[in-house]
Design a protein around this motif. Structure first.
Motif, PDB file in Angstrom:
ATOM      1  N   ASN A   3       0.706  -1.063   0.049  1.00 48.49           N
ATOM      2  CA  ASN A   3       0.158   0.119  -0.071  1.00 48.49           C
ATOM      3  C   ASN A   3       0.905   1.225   0.066  1.00 48.49           C
ATOM      4  N   ARG A   4       2.201   1.317  -0.225  1.00 49.34           N
ATOM      5  CA  ARG A   4       3.022   2.366  -0.212  1.00 49.34           C
ATOM      6  C   ARG A   4       2.904   3.259  -1.384  1.00 49.34           C
ATOM      7  N   ILE A   5       2.677   4.657  -0.963  1.00 46.52           N
ATOM      8  CA  ILE A   5       2.506   5.417  -2.109  1.00 46.52           C
ATOM      9  C   ILE A   5       3.701   6.448  -2.041  1.00 46.52           C
ATOM     10  N   TYR A   6       4.502   6.445  -2.986  1.00 45.37           N
ATOM     11  CA  TYR A   6       5.524   7.306  -3.161  1.00 45.37           C
ATOM     12  C   TYR A   6       5.282   8.755  -3.562  1.00 45.37           C
ATOM     13  N   ASP A   7       6.269   9.678  -3.219  1.00 44.31           N
ATOM     14  CA  ASP A   7       5.988  10.820  -3.691  1.00 44.31           C
ATOM     15  C   ASP A   7       6.016  11.165  -5.051  1.00 44.31           C
ATOM     16  N   VAL A   8       7.167  10.201  -5.613  1.00 40.33           N
ATOM     17  CA  VAL A   8       7.504  10.577  -7.117  1.00 40.33           C
ATOM     18  C   VAL A   8       7.848   9.123  -7.587  1.00 40.33           C
ATOM     19  N   ILE A   9       7.123   8.723  -8.825  1.00 39.46           N
ATOM     20  CA  ILE A   9       7.926   7.625  -9.484  1.00 39.46           C
ATOM     21  C   ILE A   9       8.402   8.403 -10.735  1.00 39.46           C
ATOM     22  N   LEU A  22      18.153  11.369  -8.188  1.00 43.46           N
ATOM     23  CA  LEU A  22      19.247  12.016  -7.337  1.00 43.46           C
ATOM     24  C   LEU A  22      18.997  13.000  -6.541  1.00 43.46           C
ATOM     25  N   HIS A  23      18.604  14.201  -7.386  1.00 41.89           N
ATOM     26  CA  HIS A  23      18.268  15.422  -6.631  1.00 41.89           C
ATOM     27  C   HIS A  23      17.209  15.377  -5.786  1.00 41.89           C
ATOM     28  N   LEU A  24      16.097  14.564  -6.214  1.00 41.54           N
ATOM     29  CA  LEU A  24      14.919  14.611  -5.464  1.00 41.54           C
ATOM     30  C   LEU A  24      15.400  13.958  -3.982  1.00 41.54           C
ATOM     31  N   SER A  25      15.951  12.621  -4.291  1.00 43.90           N
ATOM     32  CA  SER A  25      16.040  11.778  -2.923  1.00 43.90           C
ATOM     33  C   SER A  25      17.015  12.257  -2.208  1.00 43.90           C
ATOM     34  N   LYS A  26      18.081  13.133  -2.633  1.00 45.72           N
ATOM     35  CA  LYS A  26      18.941  13.566  -1.737  1.00 45.72           C
ATOM     36  C   LYS A  26      18.131  14.768  -0.852  1.00 45.72           C
ATOM     37  N   GLN A  27      16.919  15.214  -1.002  1.00 48.17           N
ATOM     38  CA  GLN A  27      16.347  16.111  -0.176  1.00 48.17           C
ATOM     39  C   GLN A  27      15.082  15.472   0.375  1.00 48.17           C
ATOM     40  N   GLY A  28      15.342  14.295   0.297  1.00 47.46           N
ATOM     41  CA  GLY A  28      14.266  13.569   1.224  1.00 47.46           C
ATOM     42  C   GLY A  28      12.988  13.028   0.696  1.00 47.46           C
ATOM     43  N   ILE A  29      12.946  13.326  -0.458  1.00 44.46           N
ATOM     44  CA  ILE A  29      11.656  13.034  -1.403  1.00 44.46           C
ATOM     45  C   ILE A  29      11.725  11.307  -1.580  1.00 44.46           C
ATOM     46  N   ASP A  30      10.729  10.673  -1.337  1.00 45.05           N
ATOM     47  CA  ASP A  30      10.336   9.411  -1.346  1.00 45.05           C
ATOM     48  C   ASP A  30      10.103   8.898  -2.980  1.00 45.05           C
ATOM     49  N   VAL A  31      11.177   8.586  -3.715  1.00 44.34           N
ATOM     50  CA  VAL A  31      11.357   8.255  -5.042  1.00 44.34           C
ATOM     51  C   VAL A  31      11.477   6.796  -5.299  1.00 44.34           C
ATOM     52  N   LEU A  32      10.662   6.405  -6.340  1.00 43.58           N
ATOM     53  CA  LEU A  32      10.827   5.234  -6.948  1.00 43.58           C
ATOM     54  C   LEU A  32      11.317   5.306  -8.457  1.00 43.58           C
ATOM     55  N   LEU A  33      12.491   4.653  -9.004  1.00 42.88           N
ATOM     56  CA  LEU A  33      12.980   4.582 -10.465  1.00 42.88           C
ATOM     57  C   LEU A  33      12.471   3.332 -10.945  1.00 42.88           C
ATOM     58  N   ILE A  34      11.883   3.463 -11.945  1.00 39.48           N
ATOM     59  CA  ILE A  34      11.730   2.303 -12.861  1.00 39.48           C
ATOM     60  C   ILE A  34      12.416   2.258 -14.133  1.00 39.48           C
ATOM     61  N   LYS A 112      20.167   6.225  -2.466  1.00 41.36           N
ATOM     62  CA  LYS A 112      19.224   7.244  -1.995  1.00 41.36           C
ATOM     63  C   LYS A 112      17.749   6.727  -2.227  1.00 41.36           C
ATOM     64  N   CYS A 113      17.337   5.862  -3.165  1.00 43.68           N
ATOM     65  CA  CYS A 113      15.894   5.538  -3.491  1.00 43.68           C
ATOM     66  C   CYS A 113      15.935   4.189  -4.061  1.00 43.68           C
ATOM     67  N   LYS A 114      14.615   3.572  -4.140  1.00 48.00           N
ATOM     68  CA  LYS A 114      14.303   2.359  -4.596  1.00 48.00           C
ATOM     69  C   LYS A 114      14.273   2.384  -6.234  1.00 48.00           C
ATOM     70  N   VAL A 115      15.185   1.359  -6.774  1.00 52.06           N
ATOM     71  CA  VAL A 115      15.104   1.318  -8.212  1.00 52.06           C
ATOM     72  C   VAL A 115      14.838  -0.385  -8.494  1.00 52.06           C
ATOM     73  N   ALA A 142       1.955   6.228  -6.587  1.00 48.57           N
ATOM     74  CA  ALA A 142       2.698   7.754  -6.545  1.00 48.57           C
ATOM     75  C   ALA A 142       1.737   8.840  -6.501  1.00 48.57           C
ATOM     76  N   LYS A 143       1.861  10.099  -5.874  1.00 47.23           N
ATOM     77  CA  LYS A 143       1.394  11.183  -6.198  1.00 47.23           C
ATOM     78  C   LYS A 143       1.800  11.952  -7.439  1.00 47.23           C
ATOM     79  N   TYR A 144       2.835  11.661  -7.774  1.00 47.25           N
ATOM     80  CA  TYR A 144       3.426  12.331  -9.038  1.00 47.25           C
ATOM     81  C   TYR A 144       4.186  11.356  -9.778  1.00 47.25           C
ATOM     82  N   VAL A 145       3.994  11.557 -11.269  1.00 47.12           N
ATOM     83  CA  VAL A 145       4.818  10.506 -12.034  1.00 47.12           C
ATOM     84  C   VAL A 145       5.785  11.477 -12.948  1.00 47.12           C
TER      85      VAL A 145
END
Length: 376
Positions: A3-9, A22-34, A112-115, A142-145
């Motif tokens: 049920n995890r909702i990322y900030d940004v995918i 890299l930029h977003l995750s360094k600032q604490g944003i919960d990012v998933l890279l696909i 920094k983030c999940k890939v 995610a909230k944003y893509v």
């Protein structure tokens, strides 16, 4: 976490996607890279990067020159009538293979983030939440893509993007070679139906990447025949392809390259890199633009996120405005230059003018490049 909702995918792990992650995750944003392909991997690319993005990369703890990138300060241009022009690049740049550069960024990103390495099958948006489904039927929310899926993808067709319905006349070929070539120079050599870029990479290999039309290419039996009997009508390319030793088992190719205008935001998805717009390779600024577009989105997103006043509509409008202000004129100039260069008559006139007024070349280069961008 189901049920995890990322900030940004972020969909796509090229230069734009990796930089944004890299930029977003360094600032604490919960990012998933696909990303569909694993690292490292070679890609069809000119592998010359303008120094306009160097301060920004350094601020993300990425130092290409310390990693062996080749510093480039000169440009040489020639045509098949053996006319040549040489100049010093206003900003300069560096040469580094996508094999090394993308992997360098990836190693930082995965800290920094999940890939995940999967192919995206569909993207839906409902009740302010995106659902991204991969081919193995896994769903990620995610909230944003951010779309960083490159020049042309099945994703574009599924999003019903206008350019994806149109046939493109362009294809590109790239390979690495062992060849004595000036370290400080990037060369652009034209031939009938296209042009070829040459520059050194961090391994000492020369990257040769050329763009041509299907109409020109289909007159020949294949890549080797095309290079021997068309590209080699340019004396510089004749010398290169007759003396250089290929380092790949076979060249890499990519077709249906579209330079048609694209929208920076489609279906609430923020497009960065080549997904947002592709500049003609002769301008030598595609890689820098991809990195710069990642910075544009990241900073606008973080500005809203920091104030805890996220507003999708205003973020979309701001990104579109900043993207167009930053890149639209470069893309238009690139399209105009390519039309001139691909016409034998106008190309000849252009070479004569540039030889007579050499400062014009630097003016043109500045029109397709930006100033050094500030730190993250």
């Amino acid at each position: 976490m189901k049920n995890r909702i990322y900030d940004v995918i972020i969909i796509g792990g090229g230069l734009a996607g990796l930089t944004c992650a890299l930029h977003l995750s360094k600032q604490g944003i919960d990012v998933l890279l696909i990303e569909k392909d694993t690292f490292p991997d070679h890609k069809v690319c000119g592998e010359y990067i303008s120094n306009e993005v160097l301060p920004y990369l350094n601020s993300l703890a990425i130092d290409p020159l310390a990693e062996g990138a080749i510093s480039i300060s000169k440009l040489k241009i020639s045509n098949y009538n053996n006319k040549e022009i040489e100049t010093t690049l206003p900003l300069g740049g560096f040469g580094m293979s996508r094999y090394y550069f993308d992997n360098l960024l990836f190693k930082k990103v995965k800290e920094k983030c999940k890939v995940v390495f999967k192919t995206v099958e569909s993207i839906s948006f409902q009740s302010e939440i995106f659902t991204v489904t991969t081919q193995d039927t896994t769903e990620y929310k995610a909230k944003y893509v951010v779309g960083a899926h490159g020049k042309r993808s099945n994703i574009d067709k599924k999003l019903n993007r206008k350019f994806s319905k149109q046939q493109s006349p362009w294809l590109a070929v790239k390979a690495h070679y062992d060849y004595e070539f000036p370290l400080d120079t990037v060369a652009l050599h034209t031939f009938k139906g296209g042009y070829c870029g040459l520059s050194k990479t961090e391994t000492g290999a020369v990257n040769a990447c050329y763009l041509t039309t299907y109409t020109s290419f289909k007159k020949y039996k294949g890549i080797e025949d095309f290079q021997k009997n068309n590209l080699s009508k340019n004396p510089n390319l004749k010398q290169f392809f007759s003396e250089a030793t290929p380092l790949f088992d076979s060249p890499l190719t990519i077709g249906q390259i579209s330079f048609q205008p694209k929208n920076p935001v489609e279906n609430h998805i923020f497009m960065i890199g080549d997904s947002a717009g592709l500049i003609h390779p002769l301008c030598g600024n595609g890689m820098a633009m991809a990195i710069h577009s990642a910075k544009l989105f990241s900073e606008l997103f973080l500005k809203q996120h920091t104030t805890k006043k996220m507003n999708r509509s205003s973020l979309e409008k701001e990104y579109e405005k900043h993207w167009n202000n930053t890149f639209s004129n470069r893309l238009k100039t690139g399209r105009y230059i390519q039309k001139l260069l691909m016409n034998e008559t106008t190309a000849g006139i252009g070479f004569s003018l540039l030889n007579t007024f050499p400062n014009m070349l630097n003016m043109i280069i500045r029109k397709t490049h930006g100033n050094p961008i500030q730190h993250a």
